[in-house]
Design an enzyme around this catalytic site. Structure first.
Site, mmCIF file in Angstrom:
data_model
loop_
_atom_site.group_PDB
_atom_site.id
_atom_site.type_symbol
_atom_site.label_atom_id
_atom_site.label_comp_id
_atom_site.label_asym_id
_atom_site.label_seq_id
_atom_site.Cartn_x
_atom_site.Cartn_y
_atom_site.Cartn_z
ATOM 1 N N TYR A 147 0.767 -1.045 0.064
ATOM 2 C CA TYR A 147 -0.099 -0.189 -0.049
ATOM 3 C C TYR A 147 0.924 1.097 0.145
ATOM 4 C CZ TYR A 147 -4.241 -2.868 0.347
ATOM 5 O OH TYR A 147 -5.027 -3.547 0.008
ATOM 6 N N ASP A 286 -2.659 -14.758 -3.860
ATOM 7 C CA ASP A 286 -3.772 -13.770 -4.017
ATOM 8 C C ASP A 286 -4.581 -14.236 -5.419
ATOM 9 O OD1 ASP A 286 -5.024 -11.390 -3.776
ATOM 10 O OD2 ASP A 286 -3.237 -10.149 -3.772
ATOM 11 N N ARG A 342 -8.016 -13.124 3.834
ATOM 12 C CA ARG A 342 -8.814 -11.703 3.806
ATOM 13 C C ARG A 342 -10.116 -12.062 3.557
ATOM 14 N NH1 ARG A 342 -8.008 -7.187 0.345
ATOM 15 N NH2 ARG A 342 -5.655 -7.340 0.854
ATOM 16 N N ASP A 346 -9.884 -4.930 -0.925
ATOM 17 C CA ASP A 346 -9.045 -4.319 -0.562
ATOM 18 C C ASP A 346 -9.245 -2.749 0.051
ATOM 19 O OD1 ASP A 346 -7.388 -5.967 -1.915
ATOM 20 O OD2 ASP A 346 -5.970 -4.655 -3.119
#
Length: 437
Positions: A147, A286, A342, A346
């Protein structure tokens, strides 16, 4: 061919007070509770429908729909009702609710079981606890490059932040290199020009008493990669014999690695064995939705079986002691495979997502779905609410930090650490010091 929807129940409701929980297909799919008059979040273009929702599934206007799970609080004091996939690891039916006046009609396109409880979160938690999944081990604390640096991260960036962790006395267990170190999706062991040595970075991290972590998108392949050029037979095909299209990201179309092909499976296993041999023992995997897409594979197994076997292949390659974090993963078919997951789209330095699509990066959608999936934490895996960003440039950083802290899940920092002001350093230290509970 899609299965027809079969009626399950007609439930009296108070239209003003009733709430419906939709469970989305994967990590980034909006999930949470709505009033009957709310308009649920839906994909705003075809690409996001593939990348962030359940591909090939369209929900009619005016209907609520959960993928494998749908809960209804009738709002009239009667018990909350939950309809859940009968075999969530292998078959995930869509469960639909349409409210007509003071009655909700519920239907599904596959086998489900019904449960009751006192409120939406508790009935979901009780369902999850009843699956008998082994309690997850505590998560390490993490610093992640994404990030701050995104795909432009360099080896020097990693070393700078590694030194800053010591300078700022931050309790970080794992230093995780995110997307950008590799030449291309699929060419995981070929470095981009911004990196000199993966093993060298892992050695430097471990020399400072921390663990080395790394990101991959194991089921995605860039059509321009060496892998695609040299081994086109390793890619999943569509019904017409072309490469299966897994959406568009990073400025190009995406293909899917066929892990039912023995040579492709061995290649993927060798990638992870190599990373382990270089000193990495924390793995963020991911864009996992790609491994569960319907397509023509080398072996004639269904897509969810192919997905689970692909994750099991990765786990075998990294070993039981390595920590495995899933992201962009189909939720129910992932049960029992991961240490952490997750559970939201995002986050971002901004609150609102692009085009108001709640599958897209933004603090608001990450909070909405993260809160809606709090019931999963400690029962299916450690919830990952996504990274803390505490630098001054981040919009409403105080509110985002409070959300991350409240989840009690995986705690990860994703700032250039030397850019933090006093509040940022103190908040990062406090949240990391708490760790996953």
């Amino acid at each position: 061919m899609p299965h027809p929807f079969t009626p399950l129940a007609s439930v009296p409701v108070d239209p003003r007070k009733a709430r419906v929980h939709e469970e989305g297909w994967q990590s980034w799919s909006p999930s949470g509770a709505y009033a009957l008059g709310d308009k649920p979040y839906r994909p705003t273009n075809e690409n996001w429908a593939t990348v962030c929702y359940r591909p090939g599934v369209t929900v009619p206007e005016g209907a609520f729909q959960g993928e494998g799970l749908l809960a209804l609080d009738p709002g009239d004091g009667s018990p909350v009702r939950l309809w859940a996939a009968a075999d969530p690891l292998h078959e995930v039916p869509s469960i639909r609710l349409v409210a007509e006046g003071s009655v909700a009609e519920v239907s599904a396109d596959g086998p489900v079981k019904e449960f009751t409880g006192t409120d939406i979160q508790s009935v979901l938690a009780e369902w999850a606890a009843g699956l008998g999944v082994e309690a997850p081990r505590p998560a390490p604390t993490v610093w992640c490059s994404w990030y701050e640096y995104f795909t432009g991260v360099t080896e020097d960036d990693i070393h700078e932040n590694l030194r800053a962790m010591d300078t700022l006395d931050l309790p970080i267990d794992v230093v995780q290199i995110d997307d950008g170190y590799q030449k291309a999706l699929g060419d995981w062991l070929t470095l981009s020009g911004r990196f000199r040595s993966r093993a060298g970075i892992a050695d430097a991290i471990r020399a400072r008493g921390r663990r080395a972590g790394i990101w991959t998108a194991p089921f995605l392949v860039d059509p321009a990669s060496d892998l695609a050029a040299e081994h086109p037979d390793w890619l999943v095909e569509d019904a017409g014999g072309g490469f299966l299209h897994a959406g568009h990201n990073w400025g190009h179309d995406l293909c899917v690695l066929d892990t039912t092909h023995p040579e492709a499976a061995e290649y993927l296993a060798s990638v992870f064995r190599t990373l382990v041999s270089e000193g990495y023992d924390y793995f963020k995997v991911d864009f996992l939705y790609a491994g569960a897409l319907e397509g023509v594979r080398h072996s004639s197994v269904d897509a969810l079986t192919a997905y689970r076997s692909g994750i099991e292949l990765i786990r075998e390659a990294i070993g039981e002691d390595s920590y495995l974090l899933g992201c962009g993963a189909p939720a129910l078919p992932s049960i029992g495979l991961f240490d952490a997951m997750r559970v939201s789209p995002d986050t971002a330095p901004h609150r609102r997502p692009e085009a108001d699509d709640y599958s897209q990066p933004g603090q608001d959608p990450a909070e909405f779905t993260g809160v809606g999936r709090q019931w999963q934490h400690g029962r299916l895996w450690v919830n990952d609410p996504d990274c803390l960003m505490a630098r001054p440039a981040v919009e409403t950083r105080e509110r985002w930090a409070a959300h991350v802290e409240a989840t009690g899940g995986l705690m990860a920092s994703s700032d250039r650490l030397l850019s933090l002001d006093q509040w940022g350093v103190e908040t990062t230290r406090r949240l990391l010091d708490g760790g996953a509970r």
